[in-house]
Write a protein that holds these residues in place. Structure first.
Motif, PDB file in Angstrom:
ATOM      1  N   TYR A 181      10.669 -12.955  -4.031  1.00  0.00           N
ATOM      2  CA  TYR A 181       9.954 -12.817  -2.470  1.00  0.00           C
ATOM      3  C   TYR A 181       9.735 -11.096  -2.379  1.00  0.00           C
ATOM      4  CZ  TYR A 181       9.344 -13.561   2.419  1.00  0.00           C
ATOM      5  OH  TYR A 181       8.967 -13.666   3.804  1.00  0.00           O
ATOM      6  N   ALA A 182      10.474 -10.418  -2.864  1.00  0.00           N
ATOM      7  CA  ALA A 182      10.532  -8.913  -2.790  1.00  0.00           C
ATOM      8  C   ALA A 182       9.324  -8.388  -3.567  1.00  0.00           C
ATOM      9  CB  ALA A 182      11.739  -8.230  -3.382  1.00  0.00           C
ATOM     10  N   ILE A 183       9.120  -9.055  -4.794  1.00  0.00           N
ATOM     11  CA  ILE A 183       8.016  -8.812  -5.519  1.00  0.00           C
ATOM     12  C   ILE A 183       6.789  -8.989  -4.770  1.00  0.00           C
ATOM     13  CG2 ILE A 183       6.629  -9.084  -7.705  1.00  0.00           C
ATOM     14  CD1 ILE A 183       9.076  -9.253  -9.344  1.00  0.00           C
ATOM     15  N   ILE A 184       6.498 -10.184  -4.348  1.00  0.00           N
ATOM     16  CA  ILE A 184       5.369 -10.362  -3.408  1.00  0.00           C
ATOM     17  C   ILE A 184       5.141  -9.443  -2.420  1.00  0.00           C
ATOM     18  CG2 ILE A 184       4.183 -12.185  -1.909  1.00  0.00           C
ATOM     19  CD1 ILE A 184       5.587 -14.348  -3.686  1.00  0.00           C
ATOM     20  N   VAL A 185       6.156  -9.146  -1.428  1.00  0.00           N
ATOM     21  CA  VAL A 185       6.134  -8.280  -0.441  1.00  0.00           C
ATOM     22  C   VAL A 185       5.826  -7.007  -0.923  1.00  0.00           C
ATOM     23  CG1 VAL A 185       7.421  -7.046   1.202  1.00  0.00           C
ATOM     24  CG2 VAL A 185       7.739  -9.581   1.063  1.00  0.00           C
ATOM     25  N   ALA A 186       6.176  -6.674  -2.101  1.00  0.00           N
ATOM     26  CA  ALA A 186       5.880  -5.066  -2.756  1.00  0.00           C
ATOM     27  C   ALA A 186       4.579  -5.011  -3.114  1.00  0.00           C
ATOM     28  CB  ALA A 186       6.868  -4.909  -3.680  1.00  0.00           C
ATOM     29  N   ILE A 187       3.937  -6.269  -3.575  1.00  0.00           N
ATOM     30  CA  ILE A 187       2.607  -6.194  -4.326  1.00  0.00           C
ATOM     31  C   ILE A 187       1.647  -6.017  -2.997  1.00  0.00           C
ATOM     32  CG2 ILE A 187       0.936  -7.335  -5.438  1.00  0.00           C
ATOM     33  CD1 ILE A 187       3.075  -8.390  -7.393  1.00  0.00           C
ATOM     34  N   VAL A 188       1.967  -6.812  -2.100  1.00  0.00           N
ATOM     35  CA  VAL A 188       0.805  -6.802  -0.940  1.00  0.00           C
ATOM     36  C   VAL A 188       0.902  -5.459  -0.295  1.00  0.00           C
ATOM     37  CG1 VAL A 188       0.377  -7.870   1.262  1.00  0.00           C
ATOM     38  CG2 VAL A 188       1.073  -9.448  -0.472  1.00  0.00           C
ATOM     39  N   ILE A 189       2.312  -5.090   0.148  1.00  0.00           N
ATOM     40  CA  ILE A 189       2.435  -3.595   0.979  1.00  0.00           C
ATOM     41  C   ILE A 189       1.934  -2.554  -0.051  1.00  0.00           C
ATOM     42  CG2 ILE A 189       3.932  -2.148   1.835  1.00  0.00           C
ATOM     43  CD1 ILE A 189       5.590  -4.251   2.947  1.00  0.00           C
ATOM     44  N   GLY A 190       2.192  -2.451  -1.293  1.00  0.00           N
ATOM     45  CA  GLY A 190       1.793  -1.523  -2.255  1.00  0.00           C
ATOM     46  C   GLY A 190       0.484  -1.247  -2.369  1.00  0.00           C
ATOM     47  N   LEU A 191      -0.390  -2.697  -2.825  1.00  0.00           N
ATOM     48  CA  LEU A 191      -1.777  -2.615  -2.870  1.00  0.00           C
ATOM     49  C   LEU A 191      -2.379  -1.903  -1.613  1.00  0.00           C
ATOM     50  CD1 LEU A 191      -2.329  -5.763  -5.005  1.00  0.00           C
ATOM     51  CD2 LEU A 191      -2.506  -3.479  -5.683  1.00  0.00           C
ATOM     52  N   LEU A 192      -2.040  -2.424  -0.504  1.00  0.00           N
ATOM     53  CA  LEU A 192      -2.662  -2.250   0.836  1.00  0.00           C
ATOM     54  C   LEU A 192      -2.784  -0.634   0.982  1.00  0.00           C
ATOM     55  CD1 LEU A 192      -1.724  -4.918   3.156  1.00  0.00           C
ATOM     56  CD2 LEU A 192      -3.728  -4.708   2.036  1.00  0.00           C
ATOM     57  N   PHE A 193      -1.447  -0.038   0.906  1.00  0.00           N
ATOM     58  CA  PHE A 193      -1.041   1.460   1.106  1.00  0.00           C
ATOM     59  C   PHE A 193      -1.979   2.237  -0.100  1.00  0.00           C
ATOM     60  CE2 PHE A 193       1.947   0.407   3.975  1.00  0.00           C
ATOM     61  CZ  PHE A 193       2.238   1.476   4.762  1.00  0.00           C
ATOM     62  N   GLY A 194      -1.926   1.733  -1.228  1.00  0.00           N
ATOM     63  CA  GLY A 194      -2.499   2.409  -2.349  1.00  0.00           C
ATOM     64  C   GLY A 194      -3.979   2.355  -2.049  1.00  0.00           C
ATOM     65  N   ILE A 195      -4.689   1.290  -1.870  1.00  0.00           N
ATOM     66  CA  ILE A 195      -6.147   1.319  -1.419  1.00  0.00           C
ATOM     67  C   ILE A 195      -6.450   2.238  -0.110  1.00  0.00           C
ATOM     68  CG2 ILE A 195      -8.283  -0.322  -0.669  1.00  0.00           C
ATOM     69  CD1 ILE A 195      -6.780  -2.521  -2.307  1.00  0.00           C
ATOM     70  N   PHE A 196      -5.411   1.882   0.711  1.00  0.00           N
ATOM     71  CA  PHE A 196      -5.855   2.580   2.065  1.00  0.00           C
ATOM     72  C   PHE A 196      -5.870   4.176   1.725  1.00  0.00           C
ATOM     73  CE2 PHE A 196      -4.407   4.932   5.890  1.00  0.00           C
ATOM     74  CZ  PHE A 196      -5.325   4.614   6.572  1.00  0.00           C
ATOM     75  N   ALA A 197      -4.821   4.554   0.931  1.00  0.00           N
ATOM     76  CA  ALA A 197      -4.703   6.220   0.685  1.00  0.00           C
ATOM     77  C   ALA A 197      -5.791   6.544  -0.172  1.00  0.00           C
ATOM     78  CB  ALA A 197      -3.345   6.460  -0.234  1.00  0.00           C
ATOM     79  N   GLU A 198      -6.392   5.717  -0.915  1.00  0.00           N
ATOM     80  CA  GLU A 198      -7.560   6.263  -1.740  1.00  0.00           C
ATOM     81  C   GLU A 198      -8.966   6.368  -1.263  1.00  0.00           C
ATOM     82  OE1 GLU A 198     -10.977   6.389  -4.141  1.00  0.00           O
ATOM     83  OE2 GLU A 198     -10.486   4.515  -3.085  1.00  0.00           O
ATOM     84  N   ARG A 199      -9.053   5.266  -0.248  1.00  0.00           N
ATOM     85  CA  ARG A 199     -10.001   5.212   0.664  1.00  0.00           C
ATOM     86  C   ARG A 199     -10.225   6.222   1.704  1.00  0.00           C
ATOM     87  NH1 ARG A 199     -14.390   2.917  -1.216  1.00  0.00           N
ATOM     88  NH2 ARG A 199     -13.399   4.094  -3.028  1.00  0.00           N
ATOM     89  N   ARG A 200      -8.988   7.043   2.148  1.00  0.00           N
ATOM     90  CA  ARG A 200      -9.021   7.782   3.339  1.00  0.00           C
ATOM     91  C   ARG A 200      -8.650   9.284   2.600  1.00  0.00           C
ATOM     92  NH1 ARG A 200     -11.721   6.352   7.571  1.00  0.00           N
ATOM     93  NH2 ARG A 200     -10.567   7.997   8.764  1.00  0.00           N
ATOM     94  N   ARG A 201      -8.980   9.315   1.078  1.00  0.00           N
ATOM     95  CA  ARG A 201      -8.417  10.566   0.618  1.00  0.00           C
ATOM     96  C   ARG A 201      -9.239  11.737   1.463  1.00  0.00           C
ATOM     97  NH1 ARG A 201     -10.533  11.899  -5.127  1.00  0.00           N
ATOM     98  NH2 ARG A 201     -11.865  10.227  -4.611  1.00  0.00           N
ATOM     99  N   GLY A 202      -8.274  12.924   1.506  1.00  0.00           N
ATOM    100  CA  GLY A 202      -8.574  14.183   2.215  1.00  0.00           C
ATOM    101  C   GLY A 202      -8.458  13.962   3.529  1.00  0.00           C
ATOM    102  N   LYS A 203      -8.272  13.038   4.234  1.00  0.00           N
ATOM    103  CA  LYS A 203      -8.079  12.752   5.595  1.00  0.00           C
ATOM    104  C   LYS A 203      -6.543  12.805   6.056  1.00  0.00           C
ATOM    105  CE  LYS A 203     -12.583  10.710   5.683  1.00  0.00           C
ATOM    106  NZ  LYS A 203     -13.463   9.531   6.235  1.00  0.00           N
ATOM    107  N   LEU A 204      -6.462  12.735   7.287  1.00  0.00           N
ATOM    108  CA  LEU A 204      -5.222  12.812   7.877  1.00  0.00           C
ATOM    109  C   LEU A 204      -4.667  11.640   7.734  1.00  0.00           C
ATOM    110  CD1 LEU A 204      -3.203  14.579   9.598  1.00  0.00           C
ATOM    111  CD2 LEU A 204      -3.975  13.534  11.545  1.00  0.00           C
ATOM    112  N   ASP A 205      -5.102  10.316   7.788  1.00  0.00           N
ATOM    113  CA  ASP A 205      -4.475   9.028   7.488  1.00  0.00           C
ATOM    114  C   ASP A 205      -3.967   8.997   6.146  1.00  0.00           C
ATOM    115  OD1 ASP A 205      -5.873   8.342   9.749  1.00  0.00           O
ATOM    116  OD2 ASP A 205      -7.696   7.201   8.865  1.00  0.00           O
ATOM    117  N   GLU A 206      -4.640   9.679   5.118  1.00  0.00           N
ATOM    118  CA  GLU A 206      -3.956   9.520   3.764  1.00  0.00           C
ATOM    119  C   GLU A 206      -2.443  10.511   3.866  1.00  0.00           C
ATOM    120  OE1 GLU A 206      -4.603  11.106  -0.653  1.00  0.00           O
ATOM    121  OE2 GLU A 206      -5.723  12.164   0.873  1.00  0.00           O
ATOM    122  N   LEU A 207      -2.350  11.340   4.564  1.00  0.00           N
ATOM    123  CA  LEU A 207      -1.195  12.138   4.790  1.00  0.00           C
ATOM    124  C   LEU A 207       0.019  11.148   5.453  1.00  0.00           C
ATOM    125  CD1 LEU A 207       0.733  14.778   4.774  1.00  0.00           C
ATOM    126  CD2 LEU A 207      -0.012  15.206   7.037  1.00  0.00           C
ATOM    127  N   GLY A 208      -0.423  10.181   6.396  1.00  0.00           N
ATOM    128  CA  GLY A 208       0.598   9.232   6.824  1.00  0.00           C
ATOM    129  C   GLY A 208       0.893   8.220   5.867  1.00  0.00           C
TER     130      GLY A 208
END
Length: 318
Positions: A104-131
């Motif tokens: 269960y922890a791995i599923i939660v980690a994969i979902v959250i990790g992928l979402l944050f990783g994709i979001f940080a890459e898509r918003r690179r160089g912006k304030l959202d990435e810093l958050g």
């Protein structure tokens, strides 16, 4: 491919043999005498010696190790010196709880990790990435025991969204079981989610800067399709490596989480065995975690060639 699997299997078998030696010697290096712990401080010397003889602690170490190896392969791990229960039965009862919360922890980690990783890459160089990066750094830095106590205080006690402790068997009520395990799984998977997020972001940045991705953009392919078809697909190797290496760590790391949330898993058995110097249980738990690491790493090596057939590792020519 057959040669690759054979070599990896032999390496895993050698690792298991060496690990068994380390486990055997390490457990016996612990301070204290299990015979005294079992008999009690007020027991006579004759009673203690009788217990030592029944446990085989008076035999030479090489004889004790031979018996340990034999029992290991026959799944005869003895009885707990604290409770008198069969060790295998104790593990069979507690292991499903630990495996369930780890998965269960791995599923939660994969979902959250992928979402944050994709979001940080898509918003690179912006304030959202810093958050997003601050949240990831928080997940990497905060210990599980502190995050667990904080989650209980805020999400369980103050807000009442989740139970603070307890467990319901998945065979009894699957939905209620997942409800009780959600908060422990989030706490246990927080560190892994942060690692996945950082590695996903780094992998996506490298992939999106390649020539074939630029060509795909020039031909008018939708950005979302490029992201999922080229970016995330090439990040699977990193994801498989991280999840494979961390799964064994989650099983061993569940000791603290299970203790905080009062879950009847391997963690509770381990701590009780350490405090009472219960040799058979300590050996069995450490051996179980070791085997889990070895098997998972073996499966990860095989999955490499499935995810990316171009990879050739250790002469794995096909």
């Amino acid at each position: 491919m057959t040669r690759f699997i054979s070599v990896r299997f032999l390496e895993s078998l050698c690792t298991l043999v060496l690990s068994s030696i380390v486990i055997f010697v390490g457990v016996r290096a612990l301070p204290g005498d299990p015979a005294v712990a079992m008999a009690g401080e007020e027991a006579s010397k004759e009673q203690i010696e009788a217990i030592r003889a029944s446990l085989g602690l008076d035999d030479p170490l090489i004889v004790q190790y031979g018996a340990f190896v034999k029992n290991m392969f026959t799944l005869n791990l003895g009885e707990s010196t604290r409770t008198g229960q069969d060790v295998v039965s104790m593990l069979v009862t507690a292991l499903p709880v630990t495996v369930l919360i780890s998965l269960y922890a791995i599923i939660v980690a994969i979902v959250i990790g992928l979402l944050f990783g994709i979001f940080a890459e898509r918003r690179r160089g912006k304030l959202d990435e810093l958050g997003a990066n601050i949240a990831v750094l928080f997940g990497l830095s905060v210990p599980n025991f502190w995050l667990g106590l904080l989650a209980i205080l805020v999400l369980a006690v103050s807000l009442g969204w989740f139970p603070a402790s307890g467990y319901v068997s998945i065979t009894e009520d699957p939905l209620r079981c997942l409800y009780y395990l959600t908060l422990p799984a989030f706490v246990l998977g927080s560190g892994l989610a942060a690692v996945i997020a950082r590695q996903t972001r780094a992998s996506l940045i490298d992939t999106m800067a390649t020539d074939y991705v630029r060509t795909a953009r020039a031909t008018g392919i939708a950005p979302s399709r490029i992201l999922f078809r080229y970016g995330l697909r090439n990040s699977l190797i990193v994801l498989v490596t991280i999840v494979g290496l961390q799964l064994g760590g989650l099983i061993s790391g569940a000791v603290v989480t299970e203790r905080i949330f009062a879950l009847p898993g391997i963690g509770r058995i381990t701590l009780d065995a350490v405090f009472s110097r219960d040799y058979p249980v300590i050996q069995a738990v450490v051996l179980l975690v070791t085997v889990a690491y070895i098997v998972i790493n073996f499966l990860v090596d095989i999955l490499y060639s499935v995810v990316n057939p171009r990879i050739r590792t250790g002469g794995a020519a096909s």
